[in-house]
Design a protein around this motif. Structure first.
Motif, short mmCIF file in Angstrom:
data_model
loop_
_atom_site.label_atom_id
_atom_site.label_comp_id
_atom_site.label_asym_id
_atom_site.label_seq_id
_atom_site.Cartn_x
_atom_site.Cartn_y
_atom_site.Cartn_z
N ASP A 154 0.10 -11.49 -5.48
CA ASP A 154 0.71 -12.63 -4.78
C ASP A 154 0.29 -12.75 -3.32
N GLU A 155 0.07 -11.61 -2.66
CA GLU A 155 -0.03 -11.63 -1.20
C GLU A 155 -1.32 -11.06 -0.60
N TYR A 186 2.74 -7.61 -6.05
CA TYR A 186 2.67 -8.01 -4.65
C TYR A 186 1.22 -8.14 -4.19
N GLN A 221 -7.98 -16.99 -2.49
CA GLN A 221 -7.29 -15.79 -1.98
C GLN A 221 -8.30 -14.66 -1.92
N ASN A 273 -4.89 -10.40 0.72
CA ASN A 273 -6.03 -11.22 1.14
C ASN A 273 -6.82 -10.39 2.14
N ARG A 331 -8.56 -10.74 -3.46
CA ARG A 331 -7.41 -10.38 -4.28
C ARG A 331 -7.80 -9.61 -5.54
#
Length: 418
Positions: free
Chosen positions: A242-243, A239, A143, A245, A146
């Motif tokens: 998790d998300e 968030y 990822q 990138n 991150r």
């Protein structure tokens, strides 16, 4: 505003050596006292002895550093300070919802970034300067970006703008090809924050920011990118974890939750310091010279190779390595020094001795010179500091000359706050 500093993950005092132009004659440490280091912390959890801490207090005084797990320190007891500095490990910074509190957020246990975040929340220092390996910008591999995104959001949530740059010390005249990312954060309450608002992100990165001033770059527009990391895009840091990138380039800035990143190139430095420049000029102890029976192993380690290996599932593959100069070239800066320096391995430097012409490894003093510490800085009375540990300390350290330049510019920034 006073020039006060708190130094986390202090090691053997690289930030302090740079900021205060430290000199050492083998007996007396002389500091210019540009900055007042009001508190420092150094704790190595993986060893029974504390060699780095022993070095810090022997050089700077008995009460100059606290040897305690930073996770156990009540951050509200840390003295107020103008500048927080530290070089911290690159780890997995993932976060999750707290099971005990639906709205709470908890970071991965044992990750030192959260200790820095706690200090920021408790003390709100006007300025922050951090150092890390450059892979932080692209971690984790699953990822990309991150981990750095989590850091930027943590700083944003505490009221900071952030500028960063990957600096290869050798490209600015220093004796080692060492790439590290430096992160400078400044609080929205500072005059400096207000001053930087006059410039565009591109102007800050290319000409007006701290890194552009001290480490000039070419005025060539290569690649760039931008994204949003504020609440408009990500409700909270979970968030992000998790998300988020994003491809961070080697320079950039984050202000008010908007990230601008640029791929930049350094301006050519006319003067370089080579590996040959830092070698000891007199006779070197014979224990550092390569034994004839080990030359074959050294030649293999340094040479190119293609070795068949087997994966756990039984699948065959080939592991390849290119050839390294053997011995190391003396007319260029040293390669990146690792904690394994001087041991029989591929990454250790091997040089042709200037007096005898024979091959040898580096001495501890030469390792210190590569990182720009004073000679014999780690040669202390503590039994914990073996010769092997001296090399290890230097492999973990930063290039003192880089933070020296940043420290001098930070003096001007702090003086303008008054």
């Amino acid at each position: 505003m006073e020039k006060t500093v708190v130094e986390l993950f202090a090691g053997v005092g690289g930030f302090r050596c740079g900021f205060n132009d430290v000199e050492f004659d083998g007996g007396t440490v002389k500091e210019q006292n540009n900055w007042n280091f009001v508190w420092a912390n150094q704790w190595e959890p993986s060893t029974k002895t504390q060699a780095a801490f022993d070095c810090y207090i022997e050089r700077f005084g008995e009460n100059s550093c606290v040897c305690q797990d930073i996770g156990e320190v009540d951050k509200t007891t840390i003295p107020d300070h103008t500048l927080l500095v530290g070089g911290f490990p690159c780890q997995d910074y993932s976060v999750a919802r707290s099971l005990s509190n639906e709205k709470g957020i908890e970071g991965k246990k044992g990750v030192l970034w959260w200790e820095i975040a706690e200090v920021l929340e408790a003390k709100q220092p006007p300025f922050v300067l951090l150092e890390n390996v450059d892979r932080l910008l692209r971690s984790p591999s699953t990822q990309r970006g991150r981990d750095f995104g989590i850091m930027l959001r943590s700083l944003l949530d505490n009221g900071y703008a952030v500028e960063w740059r990957v600096i290869n010390a050798a490209e600015y005249g220093f004796p080692q090809k060492r790439r590290r990312v430096f992160i400078f954060a400044y609080h929205e309450s500072t005059n400096y924050f207000k001053e930087m608002k006059k410039y565009s992100p591109e102007q800050i990165v290319y000409s007006n920011g701290i890194f552009a001033k001290e480490f000039p770059i070419k005025d060539v527009k290569l690649k760039k990118g931008n994204t949003i990391i504020s609440q408009e895009e990500f409700e909270d840091i979970v968030y992000i974890s998790d998300e988020f990138n994003f491809h961070f380039f080697n320079a950039g800035i984050m202000v008010n939750g908007i990230i601008h990143t640029y791929k930049v190139e350094p301006k050519e430095c006319k003067e370089i310091t080579t590996l040959g420049d830092i070698l000891e000029k007199g006779e070197v102890d014979e224990k550092y010279f390569l034994l004839d029976e080990k030359l074959e192993k050294w030649t293999f380690l340094k040479g190119s190779k293609k070795i068949e290996r087997t994966k756990p599932n039984g699948e065959k593959y080939y592991f390849s390595e290119g050839q390294l100069a053997f011995p190391d070239k003396l007319d260029v800066p040293a390669r990146t020094m690792l904690t394994s320096e001087s041991t029989t391995n591929r990454s250790s430097h091997v040089v042709k001795d200037k007096v005898s012409g024979n091959l040898r490894t580096l001495t501890p003093v030469e390792a210190e010179r590569i990182q720009m510490f004073p000679d014999n800085w780690t040669n202390i009375e503590s039994k914990a500091m073996t010769e092997r540990r001296r090399y290890f300390m230097m492999g973990n350290a930063l290039v003192v000359g880089v933070v020296q330049k940043l420290g001098h510019y930070l003096e001007k920034i702090v003086e303008d706050e008054n």
